[in-house]
Scaffold this active site. Structure first.
Site, PDB file in Angstrom:
ATOM      1  N   HIS A  57       8.687 -29.769 -28.342  1.00 18.62           N
ATOM      2  CA  HIS A  57       8.429 -30.640 -27.193  1.00 18.62           C
ATOM      3  C   HIS A  57       7.097 -30.307 -26.517  1.00 18.62           C
ATOM      4  CE1 HIS A  57      12.377 -32.362 -27.594  1.00 18.62           C
ATOM      5  NE2 HIS A  57      12.861 -31.141 -27.733  1.00 18.62           N
ATOM      6  N   ARG A  85       1.001   1.896  -5.970  1.00 17.57           N
ATOM      7  CA  ARG A  85       1.343   0.907  -4.941  1.00 17.57           C
ATOM      8  C   ARG A  85       0.120   0.098  -4.519  1.00 17.57           C
ATOM      9  NH1 ARG A  85       6.321   1.670  -2.195  1.00 17.57           N
ATOM     10  NH2 ARG A  85       5.494   0.267  -0.657  1.00 17.57           N
ATOM     11  N   ASN A 120       1.202  -0.032   6.273  1.00 19.28           N
ATOM     12  CA  ASN A 120       1.619  -0.731   5.052  1.00 19.28           C
ATOM     13  C   ASN A 120       2.372  -1.979   5.501  1.00 19.28           C
ATOM     14  OD1 ASN A 120       2.417  -1.429   2.512  1.00 19.28           O
ATOM     15  ND2 ASN A 120       3.923   0.214   2.281  1.00 19.28           N
ATOM     16  N   GLY A 121       1.958  -3.152   5.036  1.00 14.88           N
ATOM     17  CA  GLY A 121       2.640  -4.387   5.441  1.00 14.88           C
ATOM     18  C   GLY A 121       1.639  -5.428   5.885  1.00 14.88           C
ATOM     19  N   LYS A 177       5.309  -8.579 -20.188  1.00 15.18           N
ATOM     20  CA  LYS A 177       4.731  -7.244 -20.449  1.00 15.18           C
ATOM     21  C   LYS A 177       3.325  -7.382 -21.026  1.00 15.18           C
ATOM     22  CE  LYS A 177       6.653  -5.267 -18.559  1.00 15.18           C
ATOM     23  NZ  LYS A 177       7.760  -5.520 -17.761  1.00 15.18           N
ATOM     24  N   GLU A 236      10.520 -11.642 -20.978  1.00 15.97           N
ATOM     25  CA  GLU A 236      10.136 -10.296 -20.547  1.00 15.97           C
ATOM     26  C   GLU A 236       9.020  -9.740 -21.435  1.00 15.97           C
ATOM     27  OE1 GLU A 236      10.275  -8.467 -18.134  1.00 15.97           O
ATOM     28  OE2 GLU A 236      10.055  -6.408 -18.808  1.00 15.97           O
ATOM     29  N   CYS A 244       0.848  -1.181   0.000  1.00 15.83           N
ATOM     30  CA  CYS A 244       0.000   0.000   0.000  1.00 15.83           C
ATOM     31  C   CYS A 244       0.888   1.238   0.000  1.00 15.83           C
ATOM     32  CB  CYS A 244      -0.879   0.005   1.242  1.00 15.83           C
ATOM     33  SG  CYS A 244      -1.650  -1.579   1.521  1.00 15.83           S
ATOM     34  N   TRP A 289      -3.934  -1.868  -1.157  1.00 17.83           N
ATOM     35  CA  TRP A 289      -3.970  -3.062  -2.028  1.00 17.83           C
ATOM     36  C   TRP A 289      -4.256  -4.213  -1.076  1.00 17.83           C
ATOM     37  CZ3 TRP A 289      -1.260  -7.691  -2.718  1.00 17.83           C
ATOM     38  CH2 TRP A 289      -1.408  -8.302  -3.972  1.00 17.83           C
TER      39      TRP A 289
END
Ligand code: G6P
Length: 613
Positions: free
Chosen positions: A511, A27, A100-101, A492, A488, A2, A74
């Site tokens: 494969h 965040r 936060n945490g 994205k 990468e 957060c 969040w």
């Protein structure tokens, strides 16, 4: 995960807090709230949804205080809802807290407090904190000005887990108390005012002078000053640090989104990451690390540990270090490494890559290697971030603040820096011929201009992305470093377009994954290594034969082949090609996301800094 902001001064806190929250929304953005203090009374507004919605709500309320704390969330414990939003208050509304945490032992603490007569309004882990503070405040029979601080400290002593906390109280209405453990927190100093934030850019437009808080330090923040304490509440002194990031660098600068701005910033961020470290015909200078020839020669293994994009940058680093230094390198995902009992000893160098420097798994993986005797080296983009404070050595990418959730300029800066570190190690060891090192150096110097060249010609790519935007599956293929970039590029696309995608080492195609290729499916291939060209082309032919639509990103001559689109990028050494080949992949994902009208900067379910496990 957060974001938190705080203000104490002469101005009205509300607009400053909202401004900070808007910059911190990356965040976490499922709910937000603010508390302000006025006439010894706390007023609080919080809501599920984005900060703009909180702003509309806050407009209708009397939040006139010039002391306040704020939070954008969040969700970790309890779904996004108004009750679960921060700030949280104790039952008597004397203390208001943003956090936060994650508090790991919150359910035991809830039981303890419930037995003492407290009740809970939310499902969050956080709500135990204001109630614990309340409990300890009234357990304390002395009556001095440090009573509030002691109560916060005693509450924190009971917490297991990670936290950055801001607390205000109607019982001590002249201060904000903050503390942190394994979660970022900075204090920005103004004239007769102080700002608090979990992240520097959120308050960079107000001040450039910062106190960087360490774990288990406590601060009483007043309008005109601040008092710092260690974990035992012994008074300590802290130095101010001037952070010379340009505040406008943290804004959009006329671009439609942060992500696009950050993609276009890459020539500069690569140039700044090279800085004066690399010198033609002279030894590379890395002031920040001091690893002797004897030490490097004694190593039996280097680990590169990171999460997400930073881990994919690590794969490119592996190829560089192994080839230039002849030391085996293992790349691992931090969340796997920390739980798999890896073989580590004094002959291990562990390199950690983290844009934010705050990723919980990466920090834990670093602590593990350190505790087992390895030397640790952090690569981060954020000065003074937690990871850099834990590591034996730190070295910074100079990409500037990265705001968009999907990482772009941090990746190219990380790969550039890893190539410089590999050259530095090779020069120190004498493990590689000077001719190759000089060639590599001159190719690194060319990278910023070559990125500019790619960025100046994007129309065909945009048109191809438009054709693809309705699809459900996209495949990315490559060999060697081209495979690292394929991973990468695929990440994205997933992150910002919500299209399912897979990256495969081109030789693996037969494969299994080739069973998924059918007419019309899009396959993106990266071809930059002349030594692997023929083999990779055969793999692409195999998908063309099965009707795939092909985008080929290459710096090689491809005559007599018919692919749907060939995007040419400048030539460079194959060790460095990811810095160039990733640019079209970033933009491919970006254009598709825009075509789908999605929120490019804040993709669903994701957060910029993953500060929880
Ligand atoms: C999150 C971000 C990614 C990032 C990863 C690692 O998942 O969305 O963009 O690559 O965390 O972050 P770090 O700050 O440690 O590089």
């Amino acid at each position: 995960m957060c974001g938190i902001v705080g203000y104490i001064g002469d101005k009205k806190a509300k607009p400053i807090l909202i401004n900070g929250l808007l910059k911190l929304e990356y965040r976490g953005y499922d709910s937000a709230g603010i508390s302000t203090l006025e006439n010894s009374e706390i007023s609080c507004v919080k809501n599920k949804g984005r900060v703009s919605e909180l702003n509309d709500l806050a407009e209708k309320q009397n939040l006139d205080g010039s002391i306040g704390i704020a939070h954008t969330r969040w969700a970790t414990h309890g779904k996004p809802s108004s009750e679960n939003s921060h700030p949280h208050m104790d039952n008597n509304k004397a203390f208001s807290v943003v956090h936060n945490g994650i508090i790991e032992n919150y359910s035991e603490l809830r039981d303890f407090l419930t037995k003492k007569g407290y009740h809970f309004l939310s499902q969050t882990d956080t709500e135990v904190i204001p109630n614990l503070i309340h409990y300890y405040y009234f357990q304390d029979t002395s009556d001095d000005s440090a009573k509030f601080l002691r109560a916060v400290k005693r509450a924190c002593d009971d917490l297991n887990g990670s936290y950055a906390i801001e607390v205000i109280s109607s019982l001590s209405p002249d201060r904000i108390i903050v503390t942190r453990k394994d979660s970022p927190l900075v204090i920005g100093k103004g004239k007769n005012e102080n700002y608090i934030s979990s992240d520097i850019p959120a308050i960079l437009s107000f001040t450039k002078d910062f106190y960087l808080l360490n774990d288990n330090e406590y601060v009483e923040i007043f309008k005109t000053g601040e008092k710092f304490y260690d974990r035992n509440l012994k008074s300590i002194k802290k130095d101010l640090k001037n952070i010379d990031w340009d505040a406008t660098a943290a804004e959009k600068d006329g671009f439609e989104d942060y992500m696009l701005k950050e993609i276009f910033e890459q020539p500069r961020s690569i140039r700044e990451t090279i800085g004066s470290r690399l010198r033609e015909n002279e030894k590379t200078v890395l002031d920040d690390i001091c690893l002797s020839k004897e030490y490097l020669a004694s190593l039996n293994k280097i680990y590169i540990i990171a999460c997400g994009t930073a881990m994919y940058a690590g794969l490119v680093g592996k190829c560089l270090i192994e080839n230039l230094c002849n030391i085996p390198v293992e790349v691992d995902i931090a969340s796997e490494f920390r739980y798999r009992n890896p073989i580590i000893d004094k002959k291990t160098l562990a390199i950690y890559i983290s844009q934010s420097g705050e990723t919980a798994d990466t920090i834990a993986a670093l602590k593990l290697a350190k505790s087992r005797g390895a030397t640790t080296l952090a690569i981060s983009n954020v000065i003074g971030s937690s990871i850099t404070r834990e590591a034996d050595y730190s070295i910074y990418t100079h990409a500037g603040p990265e705001i968009a959730v999907a990482s772009t300029k941090a990746y190219t800066a990380q790969v550039t820096l890893l190539s410089i570190i590999a050259i530095y190690f090779a020069e120190t060891l004498g493990s590689c011929n000077k001719g190759l090192l000089n060639e590599l150096k001159s190719d690194i110097f060319k990278l910023p201009e070559q990125v500019e060249e790619i960025l100046s010609n994007l129309n065909d790519l945009k048109a191809f992305a438009k054709e693809v935007h309705r699809e459900h599956d996209v495949f990315f293929l490559g060999r060697g470093n081209d495979y690292a970039v394929a991973l990468e590029g695929s990440l994205k696309l997933k992150e910002i377009s919500y299209i399912h995608s897979e990256a495969y080492a081109a030789g693996e195609l037969k494969h299994g994954p080739i069973a998924l290729i059918e007419p019309g499916i899009t396959v993106v291939s990266i071809l930059t290594n002349p030594l692997l060209l023929e083999k990779s082309i055969s793999n692409i032919q195999e998908v063309v034969t099965r009707g795939a639509k092909t985008l080929v990103i290459t710096n090689q001559e491809l005559k007599n082949y018919s692919f749907d689109m060939v995007l040419r990028i400048p030539k460079t050494n194959p060790y460095l090609s990811p810095v160039l080949s990733v640019i079209p992949l970033q933009l491919f994902a970006y254009y598709i996301s825009k075509e789908k009208k999605l929120d490019v900067d804040k993709p669903r379910n994701l957060a910029k800094s993953v500060t929880v496990e």
